[in-house]
Design an enzyme around this catalytic site. Structure first.
Site, PDB file in Angstrom:
ATOM      1  N   GLU A 188      29.504   7.690  52.334  1.00 26.25           N
ATOM      2  CA  GLU A 188      28.885   8.803  51.342  1.00 26.25           C
ATOM      3  C   GLU A 188      29.959   9.520  50.853  1.00 26.25           C
ATOM      4  OE1 GLU A 188      24.831  10.625  51.163  1.00 26.25           O
ATOM      5  OE2 GLU A 188      26.170  12.011  52.499  1.00 26.25           O
ATOM      6  N   HIS A 244      22.577  15.496  42.533  1.00 31.55           N
ATOM      7  CA  HIS A 244      24.034  15.567  42.738  1.00 31.55           C
ATOM      8  C   HIS A 244      24.324  14.284  43.070  1.00 31.55           C
ATOM      9  CE1 HIS A 244      22.866  15.505  47.177  1.00 31.55           C
ATOM     10  NE2 HIS A 244      24.081  14.943  47.359  1.00 31.55           N
ATOM     11  N   ASP A 266      23.992   1.449  41.234  1.00 33.71           N
ATOM     12  CA  ASP A 266      25.126   1.888  40.309  1.00 33.71           C
ATOM     13  C   ASP A 266      24.527   2.726  39.047  1.00 33.71           C
ATOM     14  OD1 ASP A 266      27.951   2.563  40.046  1.00 33.71           O
ATOM     15  OD2 ASP A 266      28.196   0.669  38.760  1.00 33.71           O
ATOM     16  N   HIS A 267      25.043   3.836  39.028  1.00 35.88           N
ATOM     17  CA  HIS A 267      25.077   4.742  38.074  1.00 35.88           C
ATOM     18  C   HIS A 267      23.527   4.931  37.743  1.00 35.88           C
ATOM     19  CE1 HIS A 267      29.310   4.079  37.260  1.00 35.88           C
ATOM     20  NE2 HIS A 267      29.042   5.045  36.590  1.00 35.88           N
ATOM     21  N   CYS A 304      22.407  19.814  48.913  1.00 40.76           N
ATOM     22  CA  CYS A 304      21.982  18.401  48.695  1.00 40.76           C
ATOM     23  C   CYS A 304      20.514  18.443  48.138  1.00 40.76           C
ATOM     24  CB  CYS A 304      22.056  17.556  49.872  1.00 40.76           C
ATOM     25  SG  CYS A 304      23.441  17.293  50.420  1.00 40.76           S
ATOM     26  N   HIS A 309      21.041  11.678  43.580  1.00 44.63           N
ATOM     27  CA  HIS A 309      20.163  11.770  44.520  1.00 44.63           C
ATOM     28  C   HIS A 309      19.736  13.222  44.827  1.00 44.63           C
ATOM     29  CE1 HIS A 309      22.153  11.538  48.839  1.00 44.63           C
ATOM     30  NE2 HIS A 309      22.750  12.252  47.874  1.00 44.63           N
ATOM     31  N   HIS A 320      27.135  10.960  44.340  1.00 41.10           N
ATOM     32  CA  HIS A 320      28.190  10.565  45.115  1.00 41.10           C
ATOM     33  C   HIS A 320      28.964   9.131  44.672  1.00 41.10           C
ATOM     34  CE1 HIS A 320      27.320  12.964  48.527  1.00 41.10           C
ATOM     35  NE2 HIS A 320      25.857  12.885  48.207  1.00 41.10           N
TER      36      HIS A 320
END
Length: 137
Positions: A127, A42, A82-83, A36, A17, A44
């Site tokens: 996070e 980037h 996810d991904h 960020c 994100h 997480h």
């Protein structure tokens, strides 16, 4: 009336994100969001805890079957997040900054219709191992 019991299911997903407010200048975004706000995004490794609170069903001995809870989370949250790049790939974040706070609220709103109304639902999202948010609170 039985006592309330909580059952939690922990799941994991990886997402990218960028924290960015389109109304602000690049300078203000960088000052507020720091690294960020990287224009290249980037990622997480999120840990998600879904807690269902209610009375135990006398027939099953469950609040909710954990296999069912895991399937709900996978189908409605993990498959969506996810991904993925949350900013680009997830409709809920097209106009909503994908902060941990907003991700946990969106997750709650996605799952709430799938959990019996008699049960409370609480979501916790890590996070990082040291930073997490909870909703509702």
């Amino acid at each position: 009336m039985g006592f309330k019991v909580a059952i939690s299911r922990r799941e994991h997903f990886n997402s990218a994100h960028r924290l960015h407010n389109k109304k602000w200048s690049d300078e203000k975004n960088l000052n507020v969001f720091g690294k960020c706000n990287n224009p290249n995004y980037h990622g997480h490794n999120y840990e998600l805890e879904v807690k269902v609170i209610g009375t135990v069903n006398e027939d099953t001995g469950y609040i909710i079957d954990t296999k069912q809870l895991s399937s709900l989370i996978k189908e409605h949250v993990l498959d969506k997040f996810d991904h993925k790049n949350l900013n680009l790939d997830v409709a809920e974040f097209k106009k909503l900054n994908p902060t941990a706070e907003n991700i946990v609220i969106v997750t709650y709103n996605i799952l709430r219709p799938h959990i019996e109304e008699d049960y409370e639902l609480k979501i916790k999202l890590y996070e990082t191992p040291r930073n997490f948010v909870e909703y509702p609170y």
